[in-house]
Design a protein around this motif. Structure first.
Motif, PDB file in Angstrom:
ATOM      1  N   ASP A   1      11.572  65.759 -14.874  1.00  0.00           N
ATOM      2  CA  ASP A   1      11.499  64.493 -14.145  1.00  0.00           C
ATOM      3  C   ASP A   1      10.359  64.448 -13.121  1.00  0.00           C
ATOM      4  OD1 ASP A   1      13.705  63.851 -15.585  1.00  0.00           O
ATOM      5  OD2 ASP A   1      15.127  63.879 -13.933  1.00  0.00           O
TER       6      ASP A   1
ATOM      7  N   GLU B   1      15.996  56.605 -10.525  1.00  0.00           N
ATOM      8  CA  GLU B   1      16.958  57.689 -10.746  1.00  0.00           C
ATOM      9  C   GLU B   1      16.234  58.898 -11.296  1.00  0.00           C
ATOM     10  OE1 GLU B   1      20.349  56.689 -13.077  1.00  0.00           O
ATOM     11  OE2 GLU B   1      21.073  55.157 -11.674  1.00  0.00           O
TER      12      GLU B   1
ATOM     13  N   ARG C   1      16.670  63.654 -11.484  1.00  0.00           N
ATOM     14  CA  ARG C   1      17.535  64.824 -11.282  1.00  0.00           C
ATOM     15  C   ARG C   1      16.888  65.804 -10.302  1.00  0.00           C
ATOM     16  NH1 ARG C   1      17.741  66.332 -17.488  1.00  0.00           N
ATOM     17  NH2 ARG C   1      15.655  65.447 -17.231  1.00  0.00           N
TER      18      ARG C   1
ATOM     19  N   THR D   1      22.563  71.001 -11.160  1.00  0.00           N
ATOM     20  CA  THR D   1      21.784  69.773 -11.336  1.00  0.00           C
ATOM     21  C   THR D   1      22.553  68.581 -10.782  1.00  0.00           C
ATOM     22  OG1 THR D   1      20.692  70.628 -13.319  1.00  0.00           O
ATOM     23  CG2 THR D   1      20.659  68.250 -13.015  1.00  0.00           C
TER      24      THR D   1
ATOM     25  N   TYR E   1      22.272  64.227 -10.054  1.00  0.00           N
ATOM     26  CA  TYR E   1      21.589  62.970 -10.356  1.00  0.00           C
ATOM     27  C   TYR E   1      21.477  62.152  -9.074  1.00  0.00           C
ATOM     28  CZ  TYR E   1      22.008  63.929 -15.326  1.00  0.00           C
ATOM     29  OH  TYR E   1      21.882  64.497 -16.577  1.00  0.00           O
TER      30      TYR E   1
ATOM     31  N   ARG F   1      20.014  58.664  -7.076  1.00  0.00           N
ATOM     32  CA  ARG F   1      19.538  57.281  -7.171  1.00  0.00           C
ATOM     33  C   ARG F   1      18.905  56.905  -5.827  1.00  0.00           C
ATOM     34  NH1 ARG F   1      24.130  53.856  -8.570  1.00  0.00           N
ATOM     35  NH2 ARG F   1      23.677  54.434 -10.725  1.00  0.00           N
TER      36      ARG F   1
ATOM     37  N   SER G   1      25.932  61.861  -9.367  1.00  0.00           N
ATOM     38  CA  SER G   1      26.185  62.844 -10.427  1.00  0.00           C
ATOM     39  C   SER G   1      27.486  62.583 -11.164  1.00  0.00           C
ATOM     40  CB  SER G   1      26.202  64.256  -9.843  1.00  0.00           C
ATOM     41  OG  SER G   1      24.985  64.538  -9.187  1.00  0.00           O
TER      42      SER G   1
ATOM     43  N   LYS H   1      27.287  59.471 -13.362  1.00  0.00           N
ATOM     44  CA  LYS H   1      26.388  59.707 -14.494  1.00  0.00           C
ATOM     45  C   LYS H   1      27.059  60.552 -15.562  1.00  0.00           C
ATOM     46  CE  LYS H   1      22.516  58.874 -14.977  1.00  0.00           C
ATOM     47  NZ  LYS H   1      21.814  57.754 -15.645  1.00  0.00           N
TER      48      LYS H   1
END
Length: 360
Positions: free
Chosen positions: A63, A84, A86, A94, A96, A98, A121, A124
């Motif tokens: 990313d 968004e 990671r 990991t 996620y 936003r 996270s 998601k």
């Protein structure tokens, strides 16, 4: 967002579970980072407050280019944005993230960026599971419908043959039973097709929600399900991708239904032991997806009408499968909603290839 009340903004940020931030564009530092930063990123605020580039080391390798593009976009445009991506925290966990970014313009110049960062996270991961279940449900429905419709259609044909040959003339009880069997077969074939069409139609009516998605992973998962069932479907399935991972903004549920529907059509018009192939290609700014088969193809006189609703191009499948004339029109609508294009090449008795190209 031309003005910002820093005191109020910081007071809200101090009590929030989300990260509130103010970034000074010219000076390249965070004039404010709320306390929620530390539990989400798992590092002290002081480490990044005056050294924002350190944050890039926490971004997932896949990313990083995406994040740099996002940063460049929001520092050169007078508009709010939402992104968004990671991050990888301690022990390889990991998360996620936003990020909602709002520009602060003073005297016509972008001076600061304010923003809110959420750890999404859990939602998601839940969405991933829902999408995977939905994709497998659609594939399973197509496979089960094929497994059920084909034998029912053959039973119906066998019974029709017995009735047309008048072998049981005068034997009312047998004739009634055969007629009953034929009617039940036809009714259940219609029921199965109605179920598939209802699922596809209902999905197309739901509002589209695009997210950055690994297309290769999603399509590979769908094809894998067909490959697992290819002995029962009596077709050979193949998947080829130019890359191991390819990201694009799609509504995964709807787009995978498009892929499912194209594969289902290939099954319908490809003879037993025929070949069905899905190819994914990276074209830098776009992704090209090809679904091809060596089936009976589309007659030239029907090709101009293929994407019309209730089209004259609708035909029964090789084993009597119904066509309602809606599938291809809905596929085109969903591709259009993804700002993509769809077209095909086909030769009668030689097979068809459908192309979908969507922006990344």
């Amino acid at each position: 967002m031309p003005e910002l009340n820093p005191e109020l903004f910081c007071r809200i940020g101090d009590s929030s579970r989300d990260i509130f931030l103010i970034f000074d564009v010219k000076e390249n530092y965070f004039s404010y980072l709320s306390p929620a930063f530390e539990p989400i990123f798992e590092i002290p605020i002081d480490h990044v407050k005056t050294n924002p580039s350190l944050l890039l080391t926490f971004v997932h390798d896949e990313d990083k280019a995406h994040v740099l593009d996002c940063f460049n976009e929001c520092t050169h445009e007078d508009a709010s944005h939402k992104y968004e991506f990671r991050i990888v925290c301690k022990e390889g966990q990991t998360k996620y993230i936003r990020v909602s970014v709002y520009p602060i313009i003073i005297d016509g110049n972008l001076t600061q960026l304010s923003g809110i960062v959420e750890d999404v996270s859990i939602s998601k991961h839940n969405n991933f599971h829902i999408e995977k279940i939905n994709a497998r449900k659609n594939t399973a429905l197509e496979i089960v419908s094929h497994d059920l419709k084909e034998p029912l259609a053959m039973i119906s044909m066998a019974v029709s043959d017995l009735l047309s040959n008048k072998l049981f003339n005068g034997q009312e009880r047998i004739l009634k039973s055969l007629t009953f069997i034929k009617d039940m077969c036809e009714r259940n074939i219609l029921l199965i097709r109605n179920l598939i069409n209802h699922e596809f139609l209902r999905s197309s009516e739901v509002e589209i929600r695009k997210e950055r998605t690994d297309l290769v992973k999603e399509i590979k998962d769908v094809i894998g399900f067909y490959q697992h069932a290819e002995l029962n479907l009596f077709r050979n399935f193949e998947f080829v991708s130019s890359e191991q991972k390819l990201y694009a903004k799609i509504d995964s549920m709807k787009f995978m239904q498009v892929i499912n529907n194209l594969i289902s059509n290939s099954i319908k018009f490809t003879h037993t032991n025929g070949n069905i192939k899905v190819v994914v290609k990276d074209k830098v700014e776009t992704v090209l997806i090809m679904v091809s088969d060596n089936g009976i193809g589309i007659p030239k006189h029907l090709q101009p009408f293929l994407f019309e609703r209730f089209s004259i191009a609708m035909r029964e499948g090789l084993h009597g499968e119904d066509s309602w004339g809606l599938g291809m029109a809905i596929i085109k609508s969903i591709v259009n909603l993804h700002d993509g294009t769809i077209w095909f090449e086909s030769m009668e008795h030689a097979g068809s290839t459908f192309y979908i190209e969507i922006p990344k």
